[in-house]
Design a protein around this motif. Structure first.
Motif, mmCIF file in Angstrom:
data_model
loop_
_atom_site.group_PDB
_atom_site.id
_atom_site.type_symbol
_atom_site.label_atom_id
_atom_site.label_comp_id
_atom_site.label_asym_id
_atom_site.label_seq_id
_atom_site.Cartn_x
_atom_site.Cartn_y
_atom_site.Cartn_z
ATOM 1 N N ARG A 96 0.829 -1.212 0.000
ATOM 2 C CA ARG A 96 0.000 0.000 0.000
ATOM 3 C C ARG A 96 0.863 1.261 0.000
ATOM 4 O O ARG A 96 0.557 2.233 -0.690
ATOM 5 C CB ARG A 96 -0.908 -0.013 1.227
ATOM 6 N N ALA A 97 1.948 1.240 0.760
ATOM 7 C CA ALA A 97 2.813 2.418 0.830
ATOM 8 C C ALA A 97 3.425 2.738 -0.526
ATOM 9 O O ALA A 97 3.571 3.910 -0.899
ATOM 10 C CB ALA A 97 3.912 2.198 1.866
ATOM 11 N N VAL A 98 3.778 1.706 -1.289
ATOM 12 C CA VAL A 98 4.358 1.910 -2.620
ATOM 13 C C VAL A 98 3.307 2.479 -3.568
ATOM 14 O O VAL A 98 3.581 3.410 -4.337
ATOM 15 C CB VAL A 98 4.932 0.587 -3.182
ATOM 16 N N ARG A 99 2.078 1.925 -3.528
ATOM 17 C CA ARG A 99 1.008 2.418 -4.399
ATOM 18 C C ARG A 99 0.702 3.881 -4.116
ATOM 19 O O ARG A 99 0.548 4.683 -5.039
ATOM 20 C CB ARG A 99 -0.246 1.561 -4.213
ATOM 21 N N PHE A 100 0.621 4.249 -2.836
ATOM 22 C CA PHE A 100 0.316 5.633 -2.482
ATOM 23 C C PHE A 100 1.475 6.564 -2.814
ATOM 24 O O PHE A 100 1.270 7.726 -3.186
ATOM 25 C CB PHE A 100 -0.044 5.721 -0.997
ATOM 26 N N TRP A 101 2.695 6.082 -2.680
ATOM 27 C CA TRP A 101 3.873 6.891 -3.029
ATOM 28 C C TRP A 101 3.880 7.206 -4.519
ATOM 29 O O TRP A 101 4.121 8.344 -4.925
ATOM 30 C CB TRP A 101 5.139 6.151 -2.630
ATOM 31 N N ARG A 102 3.587 6.193 -5.356
ATOM 32 C CA ARG A 102 3.556 6.413 -6.798
ATOM 33 C C ARG A 102 2.425 7.371 -7.174
ATOM 34 O O ARG A 102 2.590 8.248 -8.028
ATOM 35 C CB ARG A 102 3.376 5.081 -7.535
ATOM 36 N N ALA A 103 1.254 7.201 -6.535
ATOM 37 C CA ALA A 103 0.125 8.079 -6.841
ATOM 38 C C ALA A 103 0.420 9.516 -6.413
ATOM 39 O O ALA A 103 0.101 10.474 -7.133
ATOM 40 C CB ALA A 103 -1.126 7.562 -6.145
ATOM 41 N N SER A 104 1.042 9.679 -5.254
ATOM 42 C CA SER A 104 1.387 11.012 -4.770
ATOM 43 C C SER A 104 2.380 11.689 -5.710
ATOM 44 O O SER A 104 2.266 12.891 -5.998
ATOM 45 C CB SER A 104 1.967 10.915 -3.360
ATOM 46 N N ASN A 105 3.361 10.936 -6.185
ATOM 47 C CA ASN A 105 4.330 11.489 -7.136
ATOM 48 C C ASN A 105 3.646 11.939 -8.425
ATOM 49 O O ASN A 105 3.958 13.004 -8.971
ATOM 50 C CB ASN A 105 5.402 10.445 -7.464
ATOM 51 N N LEU A 106 2.711 11.114 -8.918
ATOM 52 C CA LEU A 106 2.019 11.474 -10.150
ATOM 53 C C LEU A 106 1.173 12.730 -9.943
ATOM 54 O O LEU A 106 1.093 13.589 -10.829
ATOM 55 C CB LEU A 106 1.145 10.312 -10.616
ATOM 56 N N ALA A 107 0.545 12.848 -8.786
ATOM 57 C CA ALA A 107 -0.252 14.043 -8.499
ATOM 58 C C ALA A 107 0.617 15.296 -8.559
ATOM 59 O O ALA A 107 0.214 16.322 -9.141
ATOM 60 C CB ALA A 107 -0.907 13.913 -7.124
ATOM 61 N N ARG A 108 1.784 15.233 -7.988
ATOM 62 C CA ARG A 108 2.674 16.404 -7.979
ATOM 63 C C ARG A 108 3.212 16.711 -9.374
ATOM 64 O O ARG A 108 3.376 17.891 -9.728
ATOM 65 C CB ARG A 108 3.813 16.179 -6.977
ATOM 66 N N ARG A 109 3.456 15.692 -10.161
ATOM 67 C CA ARG A 109 3.882 15.930 -11.541
ATOM 68 C C ARG A 109 2.761 16.603 -12.331
ATOM 69 O O ARG A 109 3.015 17.507 -13.135
ATOM 70 C CB ARG A 109 4.287 14.615 -12.222
ATOM 71 N N GLN A 110 1.531 16.171 -12.098
ATOM 72 C CA GLN A 110 0.401 16.767 -12.804
ATOM 73 C C GLN A 110 0.186 18.222 -12.392
ATOM 74 O O GLN A 110 -0.205 19.051 -13.218
ATOM 75 C CB GLN A 110 -0.866 15.948 -12.555
#
Length: 204
Positions: A96-110
């Motif tokens: 779960r921590a990896v999934r949320f980390w990747r999603a958080s990174n994508l949000a900031r890139r967007q």
């Protein structure tokens, strides 16, 4: 799991347009099917299991021999990789921590790619959703964060996340936009006519 239809996307755009008439904030919404394909993690699990299980069996029983052990490990690795791909269980193997980390990174890139950091007065707001991860995040620029505490968005995010888990993504978007609008109208009211960024839902 399906992303929003064209008519549903128009409803999101209409909700944004209505809110922006009453605030200087610029809202952008982004919906991603997934923040990563996570191919490397299932492969990692398959490699670990293929190395350890046949090795442990051979150590305890001596069944395989050198060549047999190698073949057992190769077969286990290939079989597990095919099983994960066919069953579509990749996300279940990702922490779960990896999934949320990747999603958080994508949000900031967007936030950067949608030019929300270049709005007049720093009034950009991103409402980001990644469906596969059931992840929702609201990011705001300094013009909003200086007037509204981040804790204000937490209940909106929590409610939206619950709706994404239930497959009610459209309802979640509309409700979140309206709830954000209530805060923005009070703290960042409209002082000028503007529409610096497009209102349509960005689909990744």
């Amino acid at each position: 799991m399906t992303l929003l239809s064209a008519s549903e996307q128009k409803q999101v755009a209409a909700a944004i347009a209505e809110v922006e008439q009453q605030t200087d904030a610029e809202l952008v919404t982004v919906l991603a099917r997934s923040s990563d394909d996570y191919t490397y993690i299932p492969l990692l699990w398959a490699g670990i299991v293929a190395l350890l299980v046949p090795g442990a069996v051979n150590f305890l029983t001596g069944w395989f021999g050198v060549n047999g052990l190698l073949m057992a490990q190769w077969s286990a690795f290939i079989g597990l990789c095919l099983l994960v791909r066919v069953s579509g269980a990749s996300h279940c193997l990702v922490p779960r921590a990896v999934r949320f980390w990747r999603a958080s990174n994508l949000a900031r890139r967007q936030f950067l790619e949608q030019n929300l950091h270049h709005t007049a007065g720093g009034t950009g707001m991103l409402i980001f959703v990644s469906e596969a991860e059931h992840y929702v995040e609201i990011l705001v620029d300094h013009g909003i964060s200086s007037k509204i505490e981040n804790q204000v968005w937490e209940s909106i995010v929590s409610d939206f996340t619950a709706k994404v888990r239930q497959g009610r993504t459209l309802e979640g978007f509309v409700d979140a936009i309206e709830a954000c609008g209530d805060q923005l109208k009070a703290q960042v009211p409209a002082t000028r006519e503007k529409n610096e960024l497009p209102n349509h839902l960005v689909i990744l």
